[in-house]
Design a protein around this motif. Sequence first.
Motif, PDB file in Angstrom:
ATOM      1  N   LYS A 132       0.808  -1.217   0.000  1.00  0.00           N
ATOM      2  CA  LYS A 132       0.000   0.000   0.000  1.00  0.00           C
ATOM      3  C   LYS A 132       0.846   1.274   0.000  1.00  0.00           C
ATOM      4  O   LYS A 132       0.447   2.300  -0.548  1.00  0.00           O
ATOM      5  CB  LYS A 132      -0.932  -0.014   1.216  1.00  0.00           C
ATOM      6  N   TYR A 133       2.045   1.201   0.602  1.00  0.00           N
ATOM      7  CA  TYR A 133       2.814   2.429   0.797  1.00  0.00           C
ATOM      8  C   TYR A 133       4.147   2.464   0.046  1.00  0.00           C
ATOM      9  O   TYR A 133       4.952   3.359   0.290  1.00  0.00           O
ATOM     10  CB  TYR A 133       3.083   2.637   2.290  1.00  0.00           C
ATOM     11  N   THR A 134       4.421   1.552  -0.840  1.00  0.00           N
ATOM     12  CA  THR A 134       5.705   1.542  -1.550  1.00  0.00           C
ATOM     13  C   THR A 134       5.526   2.100  -2.965  1.00  0.00           C
ATOM     14  O   THR A 134       4.623   1.679  -3.695  1.00  0.00           O
ATOM     15  CB  THR A 134       6.276   0.114  -1.605  1.00  0.00           C
ATOM     16  N   ASN A 135       6.412   3.048  -3.360  1.00  0.00           N
ATOM     17  CA  ASN A 135       6.300   3.674  -4.681  1.00  0.00           C
ATOM     18  C   ASN A 135       7.137   2.932  -5.721  1.00  0.00           C
ATOM     19  O   ASN A 135       7.751   1.902  -5.435  1.00  0.00           O
ATOM     20  CB  ASN A 135       6.665   5.156  -4.605  1.00  0.00           C
ATOM     21  N   ASP A 136       7.192   3.484  -6.925  1.00  0.00           N
ATOM     22  CA  ASP A 136       7.887   2.821  -8.032  1.00  0.00           C
ATOM     23  C   ASP A 136       9.382   2.696  -7.790  1.00  0.00           C
ATOM     24  O   ASP A 136      10.031   1.791  -8.329  1.00  0.00           O
ATOM     25  CB  ASP A 136       7.632   3.578  -9.337  1.00  0.00           C
ATOM     26  N   LEU A 137       9.945   3.589  -6.977  1.00  0.00           N
ATOM     27  CA  LEU A 137      11.371   3.507  -6.664  1.00  0.00           C
ATOM     28  C   LEU A 137      11.673   2.406  -5.650  1.00  0.00           C
ATOM     29  O   LEU A 137      12.821   2.014  -5.474  1.00  0.00           O
ATOM     30  CB  LEU A 137      11.868   4.850  -6.109  1.00  0.00           C
ATOM     31  N   GLY A 138      10.634   1.956  -4.967  1.00  0.00           N
ATOM     32  CA  GLY A 138      10.828   0.968  -3.910  1.00  0.00           C
ATOM     33  C   GLY A 138      10.925   1.573  -2.527  1.00  0.00           C
ATOM     34  O   GLY A 138      11.221   0.873  -1.547  1.00  0.00           O
ATOM     35  N   LEU A 139      10.642   2.873  -2.394  1.00  0.00           N
ATOM     36  CA  LEU A 139      10.672   3.578  -1.115  1.00  0.00           C
ATOM     37  C   LEU A 139       9.270   3.650  -0.513  1.00  0.00           C
ATOM     38  O   LEU A 139       8.263   3.608  -1.238  1.00  0.00           O
ATOM     39  CB  LEU A 139      11.232   4.991  -1.299  1.00  0.00           C
ATOM     40  N   ILE A 140       9.207   3.771   0.800  1.00  0.00           N
ATOM     41  CA  ILE A 140       7.926   3.896   1.492  1.00  0.00           C
ATOM     42  C   ILE A 140       7.399   5.315   1.315  1.00  0.00           C
ATOM     43  O   ILE A 140       8.057   6.288   1.687  1.00  0.00           O
ATOM     44  CB  ILE A 140       8.058   3.568   2.994  1.00  0.00           C
ATOM     45  N   ASP A 141       6.218   5.439   0.740  1.00  0.00           N
ATOM     46  CA  ASP A 141       5.605   6.738   0.458  1.00  0.00           C
ATOM     47  C   ASP A 141       4.259   6.778   1.178  1.00  0.00           C
ATOM     48  O   ASP A 141       3.336   6.040   0.833  1.00  0.00           O
ATOM     49  CB  ASP A 141       5.423   6.907  -1.050  1.00  0.00           C
ATOM     50  N   VAL A 142       4.144   7.647   2.176  1.00  0.00           N
ATOM     51  CA  VAL A 142       2.915   7.712   2.964  1.00  0.00           C
ATOM     52  C   VAL A 142       1.861   8.605   2.338  1.00  0.00           C
ATOM     53  O   VAL A 142       0.782   8.781   2.900  1.00  0.00           O
ATOM     54  CB  VAL A 142       3.207   8.184   4.413  1.00  0.00           C
ATOM     55  N   GLY A 143       2.174   9.178   1.183  1.00  0.00           N
ATOM     56  CA  GLY A 143       1.204  10.015   0.497  1.00  0.00           C
ATOM     57  C   GLY A 143       1.243  11.451   0.967  1.00  0.00           C
ATOM     58  O   GLY A 143       2.096  11.864   1.754  1.00  0.00           O
ATOM     59  N   SER A 144       0.281  12.206   0.471  1.00  0.00           N
ATOM     60  CA  SER A 144       0.288  13.647   0.750  1.00  0.00           C
ATOM     61  C   SER A 144      -0.361  13.999   2.075  1.00  0.00           C
ATOM     62  O   SER A 144      -0.228  15.110   2.563  1.00  0.00           O
ATOM     63  CB  SER A 144      -0.429  14.393  -0.379  1.00  0.00           C
ATOM     64  N   SER A 145      -1.102  13.065   2.658  1.00  0.00           N
ATOM     65  CA  SER A 145      -1.817  13.354   3.898  1.00  0.00           C
ATOM     66  C   SER A 145      -0.881  13.246   5.097  1.00  0.00           C
ATOM     67  O   SER A 145      -0.328  12.190   5.381  1.00  0.00           O
ATOM     68  CB  SER A 145      -2.985  12.375   4.068  1.00  0.00           C
ATOM     69  N   TYR A 147       5.983  17.395   5.406  1.00  0.00           N
ATOM     70  CA  TYR A 147       6.437  16.174   6.081  1.00  0.00           C
ATOM     71  C   TYR A 147       5.526  15.046   5.617  1.00  0.00           C
ATOM     72  O   TYR A 147       4.695  14.539   6.369  1.00  0.00           O
ATOM     73  CB  TYR A 147       6.385  16.372   7.586  1.00  0.00           C
ATOM     74  N   SER A 148       5.700  14.663   4.350  1.00  0.00           N
ATOM     75  CA  SER A 148       4.791  13.723   3.711  1.00  0.00           C
ATOM     76  C   SER A 148       5.538  12.985   2.605  1.00  0.00           C
ATOM     77  O   SER A 148       6.731  13.187   2.389  1.00  0.00           O
ATOM     78  CB  SER A 148       3.579  14.475   3.137  1.00  0.00           C
ATOM     79  N   HIS A 149       4.814  12.109   1.915  1.00  0.00           N
ATOM     80  CA  HIS A 149       5.383  11.277   0.854  1.00  0.00           C
ATOM     81  C   HIS A 149       6.547  10.442   1.382  1.00  0.00           C
ATOM     82  O   HIS A 149       6.380   9.727   2.361  1.00  0.00           O
ATOM     83  CB  HIS A 149       5.732  12.126  -0.365  1.00  0.00           C
ATOM     84  N   VAL A 150       7.722  10.531   0.797  1.00  0.00           N
ATOM     85  CA  VAL A 150       8.831   9.683   1.236  1.00  0.00           C
ATOM     86  C   VAL A 150       9.509  10.352   2.430  1.00  0.00           C
ATOM     87  O   VAL A 150      10.377  11.211   2.274  1.00  0.00           O
ATOM     88  CB  VAL A 150       9.828   9.422   0.095  1.00  0.00           C
ATOM     89  N   VAL A 151       9.066   9.982   3.632  1.00  0.00           N
ATOM     90  CA  VAL A 151       9.562  10.557   4.876  1.00  0.00           C
ATOM     91  C   VAL A 151      10.755   9.723   5.352  1.00  0.00           C
ATOM     92  O   VAL A 151      10.641   8.494   5.470  1.00  0.00           O
ATOM     93  CB  VAL A 151       8.457  10.576   5.950  1.00  0.00           C
ATOM     94  N   PRO A 152      11.898  10.342   5.624  1.00  0.00           N
ATOM     95  CA  PRO A 152      13.101   9.567   5.971  1.00  0.00           C
ATOM     96  C   PRO A 152      12.914   8.605   7.135  1.00  0.00           C
ATOM     97  O   PRO A 152      13.313   7.445   7.056  1.00  0.00           O
ATOM     98  CB  PRO A 152      14.130  10.656   6.301  1.00  0.00           C
ATOM     99  N   THR A 181      11.527   1.377   8.752  1.00  0.00           N
ATOM    100  CA  THR A 181      11.096   0.181   8.030  1.00  0.00           C
ATOM    101  C   THR A 181      12.278  -0.762   7.801  1.00  0.00           C
ATOM    102  O   THR A 181      12.137  -1.991   7.900  1.00  0.00           O
ATOM    103  CB  THR A 181      10.445   0.556   6.692  1.00  0.00           C
ATOM    104  N   ILE A 182      13.438  -0.196   7.495  1.00  0.00           N
ATOM    105  CA  ILE A 182      14.646  -1.019   7.350  1.00  0.00           C
ATOM    106  C   ILE A 182      14.901  -1.789   8.642  1.00  0.00           C
ATOM    107  O   ILE A 182      15.132  -3.004   8.635  1.00  0.00           O
ATOM    108  CB  ILE A 182      15.867  -0.147   7.001  1.00  0.00           C
ATOM    109  N   ASP A 183      14.850  -1.086   9.762  1.00  0.00           N
ATOM    110  CA  ASP A 183      15.096  -1.733  11.057  1.00  0.00           C
ATOM    111  C   ASP A 183      14.033  -2.781  11.352  1.00  0.00           C
ATOM    112  O   ASP A 183      14.336  -3.857  11.876  1.00  0.00           O
ATOM    113  CB  ASP A 183      15.125  -0.670  12.153  1.00  0.00           C
ATOM    114  N   LEU A 184      12.778  -2.485  11.013  1.00  0.00           N
ATOM    115  CA  LEU A 184      11.700  -3.454  11.208  1.00  0.00           C
ATOM    116  C   LEU A 184      11.962  -4.720  10.399  1.00  0.00           C
ATOM    117  O   LEU A 184      11.783  -5.841  10.900  1.00  0.00           O
ATOM    118  CB  LEU A 184      10.360  -2.832  10.812  1.00  0.00           C
TER     119      LEU A 184
END
Length: 736
Positions: free
Chosen positions: A436-449, A461-466, A472-475
């Motif tokens: 649900k939250y991974t974009n075409d680059l393979g990064l977690i993207d939480v969207g604009s909200s 503070y949205s979309h691909v948040v560091p 997520t890497i640690d998880l």
Amino acid sequence: MKLIKTLEISLIAILLTSLTGFAQPKISPADPEYYAMDREDIRFEDSQILLVNYRGFVSPRQYSLTQFTNVQFEPFEAHKYNFNLNFYDKGTERLIEDDVPTKWKSWIDDGKSYDPLGSNFRPNSPSIMVTQDEKWQPNQYSRSATFHKEYNNTWVSFSAKSWTNVSFNDDEVFIKLVLNNRNSKNLEMTIIPNQVAENIYCQFKEGDTKAKQIDAFTIGSEVAHARVSSSIQETSEKGFEINIAPGKTATFYFAVKFYKPENGAPEIVQSDISERMQAADKKTREMLAWAYDQLPQFSSENMQLEEYYYRCLLSVLMCRYENPNYISDVFWAVGTWPFTISWDNSYSSDVIAMLDPESLKGALLTDFENVKLKRTYVGWNGAYWDNLYIQEPFALQIMLEAYLRHTNDYTIFKDKAAEATVWEWMQGWVDELQTKYTNDLGLIDVGSSTEKIIEIRTDGYSHVVPIVNTLTIDLLYTMADWAEKLGEKKIQEQYFADAEKLKLLVNKHLWNEELGWFDNLYPDGSKETIWTYHLFDLLATDYLPDHQMYRLVSHLQEGEFLGKFGVYSIARRDSVHWDLIDSDWGGGGQYAGMPGRISRNLYQKGFAGKGWDVLKRNIRYVDYFPYLPQNPRIDAPEQDLSSMPVQIAAGAGIEAIVFGTFGVQIESDKLTIKPFNNEDIGEATLKNIKFKGRRFGILLKQKTFSVYEDDQLIDSKFYGESVVIKRNIGSFKIKN
């Protein structure tokens, strides 16, 4: 000032002991008296002063002998309800009122009522009780007052003391009132209950909530009533009738109970209120003593640090509810809001695990049962609202890690919550992030909200948040470790490969080498640097390269992230996102758990000096707050009224001292101790460290530290070295 006051009290105690020949009872953090603060020293508004007893709470009001407000005994709520006692003197036919706080607020806010400074002597002004001293301690608020007036050659002169606490066994508030008649004539009075409320609620019960006066003792709505009862035997249509002889003292008890009208009203005259009040006090004392015995016991020459440790403990304990109406036997609320939220709980998960591991397990199962990948707010009777903090899986990871650290009970992954096991729910969170939250680059993207991320009121503070990507890497690494322990090799290999891949992508797309920070990335390819202390959660992970870790820590400096009382949630250099109002994540303050968590992580990564620098700023709050609020300011000890005056996340301060300063590391087969010290801390001890049925202690001195089992010395070493205690062997070894 606090230290000077403490020294004065100690000197007085020593003097009294030498004069009387009897030792005074020693007060410890297991006693409510240890936490006592004069009301005038506390930087809280009335509604933020809490009397809590694991069922509900009320707030005593300053400048009154008997008034309280802000009632919450779920399902009963009456936050704008005000109760006090008034005194009608029959000899002078004068009403002596004790609702100064509400009169004063009305006079200031809307120009109505009376200026209390003119009361008792301006023409046509009311007669009021004159309050003197007020003191708070856990579940007890003590007050003293005086009244000394002559009306038409007739004197009214009496002193008054009161003690207020709340019940654990029922939805009621108790007041003990002691009156001393200083006059040469009988003091004949009617004590009149004064209850004022717009609404009294009983949650999820249909009916009109508007309150009205039912009789002299009762106020209520269609759904809930409040009645005043007393030990006073004689009553009238106006209240309770008393008569005190000259020079004599009398003691009276009152109970204010909230109840459903169909259950019947309590008796107005009750003979056992004193015993019920004592039972409430006993419960408070038992819980403090229990918590003190369960946790490591800390002492230090730095008295402010020692007090901070135990006020953090008190803050966590005040968030524990055992209300039979709640969805779990032990309900860890975020604070005064009757919700249990994994993100808040995660900051104190080690503390909860040391206090009561079964309740931590219960909090986890309650979360999985109610959240179901789409909710965050789990109320006292179930989850509300389909809105989600994306921090949810990372918080659950932290809580699970703490539970496993202290119990080594991996069977929790097989426990079922709703339709899935704990292990299946955690895999579900990974699937959610990766689909649900991974974009075409393979990064977690939480969207604009931004509602899915921490509440920063400015956009960006949205979309691909560091921090979402790095956590997520640690998880994924952690899930790989758990899969290996659970014997699921294919899943272990997949999670490990996913973690490695995401780590490469984060370094490629988000790391800003020039600034030493991770940037936000947006769908159009643009980037923005947001200076949030949320990113310091990365210090808790094990995969961060040294050069990135050093660059991140370099920003923890005066005027950028560091302020008088801790760590700014947004660095002052961030002129776009700095926000003084939304202070816990937006700028001008800090969330209660963050300074402790940051300090702990700094210690554990070897930045002991910086870890202490953060901690020593945070401990300054104890001079102003009896328990730690949700989002106090950094530059001044203030907590706004829109947020909570107590936060379960304050337990992170304890964790910073235990796992940071004292370097305690608990693993399944060994206990490692590698402490740090600072000249500001001085000599310090940590006792009652529990490991596999054994108890250990640590003594910090200027140049060396010593480790004990019970009272037996194991070894003394220089700082920088470790003592390792192996499980069930009883031997130890030293590591340089």
